[in-house]
Structures are given as C-alpha cells and as structure tokens.
Design a protein around this motif. Structure first.
Motif, PDB file in Angstrom:
ATOM      1  N   THR A   1       0.815  -1.216   0.000  1.00 37.92           N
ATOM      2  CA  THR A   1       0.000   0.000   0.000  1.00 37.92           C
ATOM      3  C   THR A   1       0.850   1.268   0.000  1.00 37.92           C
ATOM      4  O   THR A   1       0.313   2.368  -0.086  1.00 37.92           O
ATOM      5  N   SER A   2       2.177   1.124   0.103  1.00 38.71           N
ATOM      6  CA  SER A   2       3.087   2.272   0.167  1.00 38.71           C
ATOM      7  C   SER A   2       4.215   2.118  -0.840  1.00 38.71           C
ATOM      8  O   SER A   2       4.371   1.073  -1.461  1.00 38.71           O
ATOM      9  N   SER A   3       5.004   3.174  -0.963  1.00 39.21           N
ATOM     10  CA  SER A   3       6.205   3.166  -1.819  1.00 39.21           C
ATOM     11  C   SER A   3       5.866   2.860  -3.270  1.00 39.21           C
ATOM     12  O   SER A   3       6.479   2.017  -3.916  1.00 39.21           O
ATOM     13  N   GLY A   4       4.880   3.586  -3.784  1.00 41.41           N
ATOM     14  CA  GLY A   4       4.501   3.459  -5.193  1.00 41.41           C
ATOM     15  C   GLY A   4       5.638   3.875  -6.111  1.00 41.41           C
ATOM     16  O   GLY A   4       6.472   4.707  -5.766  1.00 41.41           O
ATOM     17  N   ILE A   5       5.653   3.307  -7.300  1.00 39.97           N
ATOM     18  CA  ILE A   5       6.749   3.552  -8.247  1.00 39.97           C
ATOM     19  C   ILE A   5       6.871   5.033  -8.613  1.00 39.97           C
ATOM     20  O   ILE A   5       7.983   5.542  -8.748  1.00 39.97           O
ATOM     21  N   GLU A   6       5.758   5.745  -8.776  1.00 39.81           N
ATOM     22  CA  GLU A   6       5.830   7.167  -9.119  1.00 39.81           C
ATOM     23  C   GLU A   6       6.526   7.954  -8.010  1.00 39.81           C
ATOM     24  O   GLU A   6       7.371   8.805  -8.291  1.00 39.81           O
ATOM     25  N   PHE A   7       6.171   7.666  -6.772  1.00 41.64           N
ATOM     26  CA  PHE A   7       6.769   8.353  -5.634  1.00 41.64           C
ATOM     27  C   PHE A   7       8.254   8.040  -5.534  1.00 41.64           C
ATOM     28  O   PHE A   7       9.084   8.942  -5.387  1.00 41.64           O
TER      29      PHE A   7
END
Length: 126
Positions: A60-66
């Motif tokens: 649920t965290s550390s998305g590729i865009e971010f």
C-alpha cells in the motif's frame, strides 16, 4: 509535512522530512500511496538520501511514481523477521531497485552517522 486529514489512520501518520549536513531524510510512517501522491503535488523533494520506507514495505506504500520522484539513495525497511503480513512486498522491493536497501529483519539495527560531512551506515545484527 502537512497534508489533508484522512479517514484512514495510516494516512494520518506522521511523515517527516529533514536535512542534516545537506543530507535529506524522509520518514514515511505508515503513509499510503494516496498520501505519497499528495506529497508529490505539494512538495518538490528530489534526490532523498535516506528514505524510511512507508508501512514496513507494504504494497500500500512506496509506489513507483513516488520512488522515482524522490529517487532515494538508501532505503530503510523496518520489518519483523517472518512477519505474518509477508512484508516487505516484492513489488516494493522492485520499486526500490535503484536504492541500497537495508532491512531490520536481515541487517538488525541500522545507524546513520554523519561525521566530517560524510554519511556512514552501520548495521548490527543481534
């Protein structure tokens, strides 16, 4: 960092950005991809030196865009060994592939020291 208030308590966790001796640290608490998107819309945070990965490496965290936006040099995942959630998520580890990853389940305690303007990383497995 200030963002809006969310219904999800994880998204209301503290997210902290600080600079010490020109090194940039970002501590994500349990913030999710929704909070990450809002942070990217509000703040300009390229090239973070040390990222404390959100929500123990949950999907649920550390998305590729971010991750691509902040481009962390080092990533720290606070995670219990053999935890029942399967953290960290493989997709999150893939998103962090350009970052040197440290994990408490594999590396034990992780300490960052800044001495003579040099960042030094020490680990100690019990």
């Amino acid at each position: 960092m200030q963002t809006k208030e969310y219904d999800n308590e994880n998204d209301n966790s503290n997210v902290i950005y600080t600079e010490l001796n020109n090194y940039k640290f970002m501590l994500m608490g349990d913030a999710s991809i929704n909070t990450e998107k809002e942070i990217m819309n509000i703040y300009n945070l390229p090239d973070i030196d040390v990222l404390k990965v959100g929500h123990h490496g949950s999907k649920t965290s550390s998305g590729i865009e971010f991750i691509n936006d902040i481009n962390p040099k080092y990533s720290i995942i606070s995670v219990g060994k053999n935890n029942r959630y399967g953290h960290p998520n493989k997709g999150v580890l893939d998103n962090l592939e350009n970052s040197k990853i440290y994990r408490t389940d594999e590396d034990g305690s992780i300490m960052f020291k800044i001495k003579n303007n040099k960042l030094k990383i020490e680990t100690c497995y019990p």
